[in-house]
Design a protein around this motif. Structure first.
Motif, PDB file in Angstrom:
ATOM      1  N   SER A   1       0.827  -1.207   0.000  1.00  0.00           N
ATOM      2  CA  SER A   1       0.000   0.000   0.000  1.00  0.00           C
ATOM      3  C   SER A   1       0.862   1.258   0.000  1.00  0.00           C
ATOM      4  O   SER A   1       0.601   2.215  -0.734  1.00  0.00           O
ATOM      5  CB  SER A   1      -0.932  -0.010   1.216  1.00  0.00           C
ATOM      6  OG  SER A   1      -1.718   1.152   1.237  1.00  0.00           O
TER       7      SER A   1
ATOM      8  N   SER B   1       2.637   1.603  -3.441  1.00  0.00           N
ATOM      9  CA  SER B   1       1.662   2.000  -4.461  1.00  0.00           C
ATOM     10  C   SER B   1       1.214   3.443  -4.289  1.00  0.00           C
ATOM     11  O   SER B   1       1.016   4.159  -5.272  1.00  0.00           O
ATOM     12  CB  SER B   1       0.435   1.082  -4.431  1.00  0.00           C
ATOM     13  OG  SER B   1       0.710  -0.134  -5.092  1.00  0.00           O
ATOM     14  N   SER B   2       1.064   3.863  -3.047  1.00  0.00           N
ATOM     15  CA  SER B   2       0.607   5.235  -2.813  1.00  0.00           C
ATOM     16  C   SER B   2       1.633   6.267  -3.259  1.00  0.00           C
ATOM     17  O   SER B   2       1.304   7.434  -3.473  1.00  0.00           O
ATOM     18  CB  SER B   2       0.253   5.447  -1.338  1.00  0.00           C
ATOM     19  OG  SER B   2       1.413   5.448  -0.537  1.00  0.00           O
TER      20      SER B   2
ATOM     21  N   ALA C   1      -7.613  -6.883  -4.113  1.00  0.00           N
ATOM     22  CA  ALA C   1      -7.602  -5.551  -4.718  1.00  0.00           C
ATOM     23  C   ALA C   1      -6.240  -4.880  -4.522  1.00  0.00           C
ATOM     24  O   ALA C   1      -5.726  -4.212  -5.430  1.00  0.00           O
ATOM     25  CB  ALA C   1      -8.713  -4.689  -4.148  1.00  0.00           C
ATOM     26  N   MET C   2      -5.649  -5.064  -3.351  1.00  0.00           N
ATOM     27  CA  MET C   2      -4.338  -4.478  -3.083  1.00  0.00           C
ATOM     28  C   MET C   2      -3.283  -5.146  -3.947  1.00  0.00           C
ATOM     29  O   MET C   2      -2.405  -4.482  -4.493  1.00  0.00           O
ATOM     30  CB  MET C   2      -3.987  -4.626  -1.595  1.00  0.00           C
ATOM     31  CG  MET C   2      -2.658  -4.000  -1.190  1.00  0.00           C
ATOM     32  SD  MET C   2      -2.687  -2.201  -1.231  1.00  0.00           S
ATOM     33  CE  MET C   2      -1.833  -1.868  -2.757  1.00  0.00           C
TER      34      MET C   2
ATOM     35  N   ALA D   1      -3.736  -6.620  -6.856  1.00  0.00           N
ATOM     36  CA  ALA D   1      -3.952  -6.190  -8.242  1.00  0.00           C
ATOM     37  C   ALA D   1      -3.419  -4.776  -8.464  1.00  0.00           C
ATOM     38  O   ALA D   1      -2.791  -4.497  -9.490  1.00  0.00           O
ATOM     39  CB  ALA D   1      -5.428  -6.268  -8.595  1.00  0.00           C
ATOM     40  N   ARG D   2      -3.684  -3.883  -7.521  1.00  0.00           N
ATOM     41  CA  ARG D   2      -3.177  -2.514  -7.643  1.00  0.00           C
ATOM     42  C   ARG D   2      -1.650  -2.502  -7.684  1.00  0.00           C
ATOM     43  O   ARG D   2      -1.040  -1.806  -8.492  1.00  0.00           O
ATOM     44  CB  ARG D   2      -3.680  -1.654  -6.490  1.00  0.00           C
ATOM     45  CG  ARG D   2      -3.123  -0.253  -6.552  1.00  0.00           C
ATOM     46  CD  ARG D   2      -3.565   0.597  -5.389  1.00  0.00           C
ATOM     47  NE  ARG D   2      -2.857   1.876  -5.455  1.00  0.00           N
ATOM     48  CZ  ARG D   2      -2.836   2.756  -4.487  1.00  0.00           C
ATOM     49  NH1 ARG D   2      -3.510   2.525  -3.376  1.00  0.00           N
ATOM     50  NH2 ARG D   2      -2.170   3.872  -4.614  1.00  0.00           N
ATOM     51  N   ALA D   3      -1.037  -3.280  -6.801  1.00  0.00           N
ATOM     52  CA  ALA D   3       0.428  -3.314  -6.745  1.00  0.00           C
ATOM     53  C   ALA D   3       1.013  -3.868  -8.044  1.00  0.00           C
ATOM     54  O   ALA D   3       1.984  -3.324  -8.561  1.00  0.00           O
ATOM     55  CB  ALA D   3       0.886  -4.156  -5.554  1.00  0.00           C
TER      56      ALA D   3
ATOM     57  N   ALA E   1      -0.386  -3.779 -10.996  1.00  0.00           N
ATOM     58  CA  ALA E   1      -0.613  -2.756 -12.031  1.00  0.00           C
ATOM     59  C   ALA E   1       0.367  -1.595 -11.883  1.00  0.00           C
ATOM     60  O   ALA E   1       0.950  -1.122 -12.879  1.00  0.00           O
ATOM     61  CB  ALA E   1      -2.046  -2.254 -11.963  1.00  0.00           C
ATOM     62  N   ASP E   2       0.589  -1.141 -10.660  1.00  0.00           N
ATOM     63  CA  ASP E   2       1.519  -0.043 -10.435  1.00  0.00           C
ATOM     64  C   ASP E   2       2.946  -0.467 -10.791  1.00  0.00           C
ATOM     65  O   ASP E   2       3.712   0.325 -11.352  1.00  0.00           O
ATOM     66  CB  ASP E   2       1.444   0.457  -8.987  1.00  0.00           C
ATOM     67  CG  ASP E   2       0.160   1.227  -8.701  1.00  0.00           C
ATOM     68  OD1 ASP E   2      -0.523   1.644  -9.665  1.00  0.00           O
ATOM     69  OD2 ASP E   2      -0.148   1.418  -7.514  1.00  0.00           O
TER      70      ASP E   2
END
Length: 85
Positions: free
Chosen positions: A35, A38-39, A72-73, A75-77, A79-80
């Motif tokens: 998190s 990614s942020s 979801a976390m 997948a976001r990571a 993608a990032d």
């Protein structure tokens, strides 16, 4: 504008952010570590620190158990990470 202000604030706090990332890794809180990395994706790009961002993602994505991280976390990571690659 707003992104520049946040980027400047992240730059001022980068040592604390690195320490938080390291603490999360050492305590197996991989979701928190992902998190955090990614942020900071805009920061990595704007400040020319893409390698540092990739290293953060790689450190977690290669050793963490995907089943233990919110999908979801994860997948976001992923993608990032792809954006930085």
């Amino acid at each position: 504008p707003w992104d520049e202000q946040l980027s400047a604030e992240a730059e001022a706090e980068i040592d604390n952010l690195r320490a938080a990332f390291q603490w999360s890794r050492e305590n197996s809180d991989f979701e928190a570590a992902l998190s955090l990395v990614s942020s900071l994706i805009r920061f990595w790009i704007r400040r020319g620190r893409v390698r540092e961002g990739l290293a953060g993602f790689d450190a977690i994505l290669t050793c963490a158990d995907q089943a233990e991280i919110d999908p979801a976390m994860w997948a976001r990571a992923v993608a990032d990470h792809a954006i930085l690659s």
